[in-house]
Design a protein around this motif. Structure first.
Motif: not given
Length: 200
Positions: A102, A104, A119, A125-128, A130, A146, A148
């Motif tokens: 996940t 980005e 993760g 779920v979104k676990r990595h 961005t 997750p 940023y």
């Protein structure tokens, strides 16, 4: 869209990747040199094909995973085909890089060897992370969960990032502490050369 259009776009992206590698790798001598000898680029190109397959689903997704498993065995770079990665992405040296499902990643991002975009959860779920654009992540750094990472961030070698990092910041240490360049209008990349902790 025609096949010729797709082929033209693919060629354009390959040239973009080659030129980005030449700009970021002082050992690169030419496009041909980088094309033949950059495992980071080979992993990126395999990922781009695998990602297209992944998006088609079904047996194509199975083929995508197999392609990336083979790519990992050849390049030492593990990228899940579901990850989303922008243009002119470059991995220097490559060995030991891991990019989770996940994750980005924006445009013009550079990773050194041993970087993990990993993760911290076993939930689906979104676990990595961005990661924004124009980010550099030093060798051995771990960016986990997750979180940023803003645009124009520099993350030092072997740092462990488990919290958000705002745009333009520098993150170093375990766990990473965040600071901003201490000279007005200083480029964060240039600031790295004044901070030995970024290279440890």
């Amino acid at each position: 869209m025609t096949l010729a259009f797709h082929a033209s776009r693919a060629r354009s992206r390959i040239v973009d990747d080659l030129d980005a590698a030449i700009v970021r790798d002082p050992a690169a001598r030419s496009r041909v040199d980088v094309f033949l000898n950059s495992p980071g680029l080979h992993a990126i190109w395999a990922y781009r094909l695998a990602h297209r397959l992944w998006l088609r689903g079904g047996l194509y997704a199975v083929a995508a995973r197999l392609l990336m498993t083979f790519t990992r065995s050849v390049t030492g770079v593990e990228i899940h085909p579901a990850a989303r990665i922008g243009r002119r992405f470059f991995i220097d040296h490559g060995m030991g890089v891991v990019i989770g499902e996940t994750a980005e990643v924006g445009d013009d991002v550079m990773l050194y060897h041993g970087v993990t975009l990993g993760g911290r959860s076993l939930e689906r779920v979104k676990r990595h992370p961005t990661v924004g654009s124009r980010v550099t992540i030093g060798a051995g750094a771990r960016v986990l969960g997750p979180v940023y990472i803003g645009d124009d961030v520099q993350i030092g070698a072997n740092s462990v990032v488990v919290k958000d990092v705002p745009s333009g910041a520098i993150a170093t240490g375990i766990p990473a502490t965040v600071r901003f360049p201490d000279r007005p209008a200083e480029d964060p990349y240039e600031a790295m050369f004044r901070d030995p902790a970024l290279w440890i």
